[in-house]
Scaffold this motif. Sequence first.
Motif, PDB file in Angstrom:
ATOM      1  N   ASP A  26      36.558  30.534  39.230  1.00  0.00           N
ATOM      2  CA  ASP A  26      35.924  29.486  40.028  1.00  0.00           C
ATOM      3  C   ASP A  26      36.964  28.535  40.610  1.00  0.00           C
ATOM      4  O   ASP A  26      36.923  28.184  41.798  1.00  0.00           O
ATOM      5  CB  ASP A  26      34.925  28.712  39.166  1.00  0.00           C
ATOM      6  N   GLN A  61      39.003  30.203  43.388  1.00  0.00           N
ATOM      7  CA  GLN A  61      38.297  30.278  44.659  1.00  0.00           C
ATOM      8  C   GLN A  61      38.262  28.922  45.352  1.00  0.00           C
ATOM      9  O   GLN A  61      38.398  28.845  46.583  1.00  0.00           O
ATOM     10  CB  GLN A  61      36.870  30.789  44.437  1.00  0.00           C
ATOM     11  N   ARG A  62      38.092  27.832  44.584  1.00  0.00           N
ATOM     12  CA  ARG A  62      38.103  26.490  45.183  1.00  0.00           C
ATOM     13  C   ARG A  62      39.446  26.194  45.835  1.00  0.00           C
ATOM     14  O   ARG A  62      39.513  25.606  46.913  1.00  0.00           O
ATOM     15  CB  ARG A  62      37.781  25.448  44.106  1.00  0.00           C
TER      16      ARG A  62
END
Length: 341
Positions: free
Chosen positions: A31, A34-35
């Motif tokens: 996560d 991806q950010r």
Amino acid sequence: MATIEDVAKLAGLSRTTVSRVINDQPYVTDDKKQRIIDAMKTLGYVPNSSARRLRRRCTETIAVLLPRVTNPFFGKLIESLEQEASRNGYQVIVCQTHDNKQKELDYLQLLKTKQVDGVIMASLINDWQDIEPYLASGPIVLCNEYRPANGVSMIHIDHKKAAYESTAHLIHEGCEQLAYVTGGHDTFIASERKAGFLEALAENDLQFDPKLEVNWALDVNDGQKVFQYLIENHSHVDGVFTGSDEVAAGIVYAASQSKLNIPGDLAVVGFDNQMLSLLMVPAITTIEQPVEDMAAKTIEVLVEKMNDKGTNQERRFVYPHQLIVRSSTNREQILSQSAPL
């Protein structure tokens, strides 16, 4: 211009976390990765690859040693190696040795001085005992070239078998007085090909005249000279094995300017299945090597070695070749075309 701090602020994460993702380090969740990737895209941020390489103590560069890029076989090999290396995050530099022993050793200094992370040798001129010490500086992989050696992986075809099959094909087509044409460099591949050539002759109770060995032919121009040499000094020759489609093309072209018929008077075999072999009239019988597959395996093996610097385990991959029969040797086709109805 966006900075790493801007990326961290937009992603809502620390600069350290962003740095870990950029340098492909562990312990960052998918996560968060991806950010950070989304933030980099939004800001148009491009990491400083030079600084990254310096931190990782690597160059992300591979050196490929070969005789000359003007040989279409090596040109195709370089293209395949470069594409596969790029997919793995590496760039390629091409080092032409021109079959010079000192130049070959000079280029290997790139490995010793840490200017490249690994070396691919598509040709090998020096004795292995002079090359082996460089393995202490980084990984070396042989592609196309091979020989008895320790601590090095090799990717190649069986050149002895390929030469044997080509010669056996010439004999099957009715050739009895065969010439052997090579570039003359004293390499292991050259010795393997000649061994295959002589084995095919011996199995068919044919003798080889050493005067029919030409050891200086490299390109189309040399092929034309080979033809002149043979018809002026050994006009009884009816078949020619060459280690190069370029040389074979020169022979075929020179024959087209004379009264000799190919393959009726003189059958010719090339090597490497270059585009030139298909475009000649008649088209040239040749050996095809799976260049793209060999290149992919070479990069795979070298990257594994570069990522695991503590091992020099030897691995060997022998790829299948193919004898492609075309009009430069197909005498049976001529006989069937000329047969009375």
